[in-house]
Design an enzyme around this catalytic site. Structure first.
Site, PDB file in Angstrom:
ATOM      1  N   HIS A  64      -7.534   4.773 -20.524  1.00 40.51           N
ATOM      2  CA  HIS A  64      -6.544   4.142 -19.647  1.00 40.51           C
ATOM      3  C   HIS A  64      -6.681   4.610 -18.195  1.00 40.51           C
ATOM      4  CE1 HIS A  64      -4.359   2.297 -23.023  1.00 40.51           C
ATOM      5  NE2 HIS A  64      -4.547   3.441 -23.657  1.00 40.51           N
ATOM      6  N   ASN A 137       0.691  -0.926 -26.164  1.00 39.74           N
ATOM      7  CA  ASN A 137      -0.457  -1.755 -25.792  1.00 39.74           C
ATOM      8  C   ASN A 137      -0.040  -3.220 -25.789  1.00 39.74           C
ATOM      9  OD1 ASN A 137      -2.394   0.249 -25.405  1.00 39.74           O
ATOM     10  ND2 ASN A 137      -3.087   0.197 -27.523  1.00 39.74           N
TER      11      ASN A 137
END
Length: 562
Positions: A64, A137
């Site tokens: 990320h 997510n």
């Protein structure tokens, strides 16, 4: 409304050294021994600037890394008090400020934000009772369900250890891992449709993926999964358009969100939970702890409980977006427990641990991570969300270490009996506050506590009936793993979406260098749908050799489960 309490600066801005005193020379001037001579070591202004520059970068997130975000406001529209005593979910109309960070998963910080990849969507809510995080997510499932596989899965999504090429040039290790771990098929079926390339951060959804357990005041457990759905609906890019933007505008999503907020738009999301009783969980076709499965909405409908409104851009990207630290441990506030999902269990350790590595031992003292009841700077000024509104002052025994600038002052760092230093105990499921914490605990008190915990465990342990206290265990593959992705491909995707799916897979897998892996990709999708495997084989220019699941496993297995 000024959520974060920014104040207009009225004082003059004076160029100064790090000690705060003004620097009386030109900022670009250096001390020389003579004109055009060598510089002097006594030029502490120069040394200070160079030393600061040398230390500007912190380690980027191992996953990320590429991302952006903004500030937000959460509002509870419907109470969840029947299934949890967690404080933020009780009273309709409750509001709190927060922060959200959107990201891709596999790429470095300089990679395109339109890449075909899951999107991380992490929220931090600054409640009166402490920080509450959702680390989600944009896909409701994931590639794996064994926590031990996560590091090697991420390795396969990054650069080849020999060539140092990423999947934009070489997708061999990417597909080698996925096809050797077929539980990934659901996520891949989701991700290689146009859902894998969202049109913008504000027009995509977010999901917990993991099951959590909410506990009400009666001690009753309820399994939940969170859904955060865009108010405008889910909008996507075609794979070709996303690829074009990757080259022409690698910060496309970040630019779009920043511009939306700058222009006064306030994108909105609606928050829901799916709920499942322990009794339903025992009868559920799949494990409630399986991160590769969804809960069908017909059986487990969405229940709305809140809204999230994106309100404004941050003042400084590094301070608020790069330094913000999320963790699913902050999801598990009083009234919410983790499930037995092994990936979730591992994340409870991994997320705080990686923040300690990335930001330092006292990362939670950084302004963006500090809770309101620990004097969070974001709750000061003319904000309606002040620290004074918090029902208690948070205190613990964690002290010192590098960069500790909120060290609890004179508060004792142990359970003390000294005047004005007695810690209070707050019952987690009601408003009771007492002097329960003492330095001396009688054995009989411990025995009573243990018996109560055992009774609670027996009542609430519905899914796993352990016969021994440790198993070496790998989740095996079965036909069940193909049911949901097969339904997604065959029943949800229309003919045009199926064509685009094949196009997306072929365009990505054609960069595989190893013929054996390329062949396995076709069989991998053939397990989902034989016609799909055949057309992908044609697209990749390899022979179509269908196999069933048992044959696939025998051909490509490398080890037993233990």
């Amino acid at each position: 409304m000024n959520v974060f309490g920014k104040k207009e600066e009225k004082q003059e801005k004076v160029y100064s050294l790090q000690n705060g005193f003004p620097y009386s020379h030109h900022p670009y001037a250096s001390q020389y021994s003579r004109p055009d001579g060598p510089i002097l070591l006594q030029d502490f202004h120069l040394l200070e600037n160079i030393a600061s520059f040398d230390r500007e970068r912190v380690p980027e997130r191992v996953v990320h890394a590429k991302g952006g975000g903004c500030r937000l406001e959460f509002e509870l529209t419907d109470s969840l008090s029947d299934i949890t005593y967690a404080a933020p979910y009780q009273n309709v109309g409750y509001k709190c400020p927060g922060l959200v960070r959107f990201s891709t998963v596999g790429g470095e910080s300089g990679t395109p934000d339109t890449a075909r990849d899951p999107r991380g969507v992490s929220f931090k809510f600054y409640t009166e009772w402490g920080n509450h995080d959702w680390v989600f997510n944009n896909t409701p499932v994931f590639f794996l369900r064994d926590a031990i596989k996560f590091p090697v899965f991420i390795h396969s999504q990054k650069r080849d250890p020999q060539s140092h090429l990423n999947q934009f040039q070489d997708t061999t290790i990417y597909w080698d891992y996925l096809t050797l771990n077929p539980e990934s098929i659901h996520q891949i079926t989701y991700m290689f449709g146009d859902r894998g390339t969202p049109a913008s951060w504000a027009s995509m959804n977010a999901y917990s993926g993991h099951s959590f357990i909410m506990v009400n005041k009666e001690g009753k457990d309820t399994y939940v999964q969170f859904h955060v759905l865009s108010d405008t609906g889910f909008e996507t890019l075609t794979g070709d358009k996303a690829a074009e933007l990757s080259g022409s505008h690698p910060d496309y999503n970040q630019t779009k969100l920043f511009t939306q907020l700058q222009n006064g738009e306030k994108p909105k999301f609606n928050c829901y939970v799916q709920t499942m009783t322990p009794e339903q969980a025992t009868k559920f076709r799949y494990s409630v702890n399986d991160l590769t499965k969804i809960w069908p909405h017909k059986e487990f409908p969405l229940r709305k409980f809140g809204t999230i409104t994106l309100t404004e851009n941050v003042d400084n990207y590094f301070q608020e977006i790069e330094q913000v630290a999320f963790s699913p441990t902050n999801t598990c506030i009083p009234g919410i427990k983790p499930s037995n999902d092994s990936v979730l269990q591992a994340r409870l350790f991994s997320y705080p641990d990686t923040q300690r590595h990335r930001l330092g031992a006292n990362y939670q003292q950084l302004p963006v991570n500090r809770p309101r009841n620990l004097g969070c700077p974001y709750s000061k000024g003319d904000s309606q969300y002040t620290a004074e509104q918090c029902p208690f002052k948070a205190v613990n025994f964690q002290r010192d270490g590098p960069m500790s600038y909120y060290n609890f002052g004179p508060e004792p760092n142990y359970i003390s009996s000294l005047p004005n230093q007695t810690l209070k105990f707050k019952n987690e499921d009601n408003d009771e506050v007492s002097d329960k914490f003492k330095g001396i605990v009688l054995d009989e008190v411990t025995e009573v506590s243990v018996r109560k915990q055992e009774q609670d465990q027996i009542r609430n342990e519905h899914i796993v009936d352990a016969k021994i206290n440790q198993y070496y265990y790998v989740y095996g593959i079965s036909p069940l793993d193909f049911e949901q992705p097969r339904a997604l491909y065959e029943k949800v995707y229309n003919d045009e979406q199926k064509k685009l799916f094949v196009h997306n897979v072929v365009c990505h897998a054609c960069k595989i260098k190893d013929p054996k892996v390329k062949k396995r990709v076709t069989q991998y999708f053939g397990l989902l749908n034989e016609d799909l495997g055949k057309v992908i084989a044609e697209g990749l220019g390899v022979p179509w050799e269908p196999v069933d699941l048992e044959g696939y496993a025998k051909t490509w297995s490398i080890a037993s489960a233990n």
